[in-house]
Structure formats: structure tokens, C-alpha cells
Design a protein around this motif. Structure first.
Motif, mmCIF file in Angstrom:
data_model
loop_
_atom_site.group_PDB
_atom_site.id
_atom_site.type_symbol
_atom_site.label_atom_id
_atom_site.label_comp_id
_atom_site.label_asym_id
_atom_site.label_seq_id
_atom_site.Cartn_x
_atom_site.Cartn_y
_atom_site.Cartn_z
ATOM 1 N N UNK A 12 22.236 41.744 42.663
ATOM 2 C CA UNK A 12 21.423 40.565 42.936
ATOM 3 C C UNK A 12 19.954 40.950 42.890
ATOM 4 N N UNK A 13 19.177 40.205 42.124
ATOM 5 C CA UNK A 13 17.738 40.442 42.014
ATOM 6 C C UNK A 13 16.994 39.219 42.523
ATOM 7 N N UNK A 14 15.894 39.462 43.220
ATOM 8 C CA UNK A 14 15.124 38.370 43.840
ATOM 9 C C UNK A 14 14.327 37.594 42.794
ATOM 10 N N UNK A 15 14.343 36.275 42.967
ATOM 11 C CA UNK A 15 13.547 35.379 42.133
ATOM 12 C C UNK A 15 12.854 34.404 43.072
ATOM 13 N N UNK A 16 11.528 34.440 43.097
ATOM 14 C CA UNK A 16 10.768 33.496 43.908
ATOM 15 C C UNK A 16 10.431 32.299 43.039
ATOM 16 N N UNK A 17 10.807 31.122 43.484
ATOM 17 C CA UNK A 17 10.658 29.921 42.682
ATOM 18 C C UNK A 17 9.235 29.398 42.793
ATOM 19 N N UNK A 18 8.596 29.211 41.644
ATOM 20 C CA UNK A 18 7.248 28.686 41.547
ATOM 21 C C UNK A 18 7.299 27.334 40.838
ATOM 22 N N UNK A 19 6.277 26.512 40.972
ATOM 23 C CA UNK A 19 6.317 25.182 40.357
ATOM 24 C C UNK A 19 6.515 25.200 38.837
ATOM 25 N N UNK A 20 6.020 26.229 38.168
ATOM 26 C CA UNK A 20 6.152 26.292 36.710
ATOM 27 C C UNK A 20 7.595 26.486 36.255
ATOM 28 N N UNK A 21 8.488 26.837 37.172
ATOM 29 C CA UNK A 21 9.891 27.099 36.831
ATOM 30 C C UNK A 21 10.735 25.828 36.814
ATOM 31 N N UNK A 22 10.173 24.699 37.267
ATOM 32 C CA UNK A 22 10.933 23.453 37.309
ATOM 33 C C UNK A 22 11.383 23.094 35.899
ATOM 34 N N UNK A 23 12.653 22.721 35.774
ATOM 35 C CA UNK A 23 13.191 22.326 34.476
ATOM 36 C C UNK A 23 13.865 23.455 33.717
ATOM 37 N N UNK A 24 13.834 24.660 34.260
ATOM 38 C CA UNK A 24 14.532 25.787 33.643
ATOM 39 C C UNK A 24 15.789 26.080 34.456
ATOM 40 N N UNK A 25 16.565 27.058 34.024
ATOM 41 C CA UNK A 25 17.737 27.483 34.768
ATOM 42 C C UNK A 25 17.399 28.735 35.569
ATOM 43 N N UNK A 26 18.108 28.953 36.689
ATOM 44 C CA UNK A 26 17.872 30.145 37.505
ATOM 45 C C UNK A 26 18.080 31.427 36.699
ATOM 46 N N UNK A 27 19.075 31.440 35.837
ATOM 47 C CA UNK A 27 19.404 32.637 35.076
ATOM 48 C C UNK A 27 18.344 33.053 34.082
ATOM 49 N N UNK A 28 17.455 32.139 33.718
ATOM 50 C CA UNK A 28 16.411 32.472 32.756
ATOM 51 C C UNK A 28 15.408 33.462 33.322
ATOM 52 N N UNK A 29 15.341 33.567 34.637
ATOM 53 C CA UNK A 29 14.348 34.412 35.268
ATOM 54 C C UNK A 29 14.921 35.740 35.722
ATOM 55 N N UNK A 30 16.197 35.984 35.423
ATOM 56 C CA UNK A 30 16.826 37.256 35.766
ATOM 57 C C UNK A 30 17.588 37.745 34.540
ATOM 58 N N UNK A 31 17.045 38.754 33.873
ATOM 59 C CA UNK A 31 17.641 39.252 32.640
ATOM 60 C C UNK A 31 18.933 40.005 32.931
ATOM 61 N N UNK A 32 19.906 39.869 32.023
ATOM 62 C CA UNK A 32 21.188 40.538 32.199
ATOM 63 C C UNK A 32 21.257 41.849 31.428
ATOM 64 N N UNK A 33 20.325 42.041 30.522
ATOM 65 C CA UNK A 33 20.342 43.262 29.717
ATOM 66 C C UNK A 33 19.052 44.034 29.943
#
Length: 141
Positions: free
Chosen positions: A98-119
């Protein structure tokens, strides 16, 4: 999309499709869905799954109880970022941890997974001895 669509106003305050963050947070989920891109709008219109609803409820509870500073742990990488998530911290699973993602206003409209790379990015080192036929010509120092 241009950056000017999101950053407008005299003071440079955040807006999303002409609405300020406070206006977005006062809206119902269905009203916000009308402003989101097509894929996220479709996800919400078809109905969020049971797990997604639980995550939404947990986010609402966490935003009301600001004394807890623990991130919300989730495997739901396909959850759209909604305005009520702004300011919260999620721990999104990337396949290994699990990696931390702090949600900022610019992230609205995206998916949570877009901000945590899997590779991870690969940085190749020098080939070892016996790795290939050409490695026998690499000096040993």
C-alpha cells in the motif's frame, strides 16, 4: 485539456468545469457525475459496487472525524476521485503493498489507481559473467 480549464479566477483558485471546490463538495454524487469525463460518469451512473459504496462511506466518516490521521487503505484502484475525497489520504494497493496518495483538487475526475504505479522503472546494470555470449569480452577489471 488545458490547464486554464481548471485554474481560473482572479486569485488562481481551483475550479473544475466552472465550479469552485466548495460548490463541488456541496453537490450530490449524481450532480458531480454530470461534470466528470464519460468513463467516470458511466461508472457512477451504472451504480457503484458494494465495495465502492463502503469506501465512499468510510471517506465520509473520515472527513467528518478529522482527529484520525490514518490513511484509508483500499484495493479499489478503479474508484473515481470525487470532490469529497479532497484533503484525505488513501493507501492504494499497487500489487505489492500500500502506497500513500494524498488527494488534491486537481485529481478530481481521475481514478485512484492512476496515482499509484504498478510497475517500477527498470535500470539495467552491467551484464554478469556468463549472461550472454558477448559478455565474455567484458573486462573483469
Amino acid at each position: 485539456m488545458s490547464g486554464s480549464e481548471y485554474r481560473t479566477g482572479r486569485e488562481g483558485e481551483f475550479t473544475y468545469r466552472g465550479h469552485t471546490l466548495d460548490e463541488l463538495q456541496d453537490m450530490d454524487v449524481d450532480e458531480v457525475a454530470e461534470l466528470l469525463p464519460a468513463r467516470q460518469r458511466r461508472t457512477i451512473e451504472r451504480g457503484l459496487g458494494v465495495e465502492h459504496e463502503k469506501l465512499l462511506e468510510r471517506a465520509r466518516e473520515t472527513s467528518e472525524d478529522e482527529s484520525t490521521n490514518n490513511p484509508i487503505r483500499t484495493h479499489l484502484r478503479d474508484m473515481p476521485v470525487l470532490p469529497e475525497f479532497v484533503g484525505l489520504t488513501f493507501a492504494v494497493h499497487n500489487g505489492q503493498g500500500f502506497e500513500r496518495v494524498e488527494i488534491e483538487p486537481e485529481m478530481i475526475g481521475h481514478y485512484l489507481g492512476e496515482f499509484q504505479l504498478t510497475r517500477n522503472s527498470v535500470e539495467h546494470g552491467q551484464a554478469g559473467i556468463g549472461a550472454t555470449r558477448s559478455s565474455k569480452f567484458v573486462p573483469l577489471k
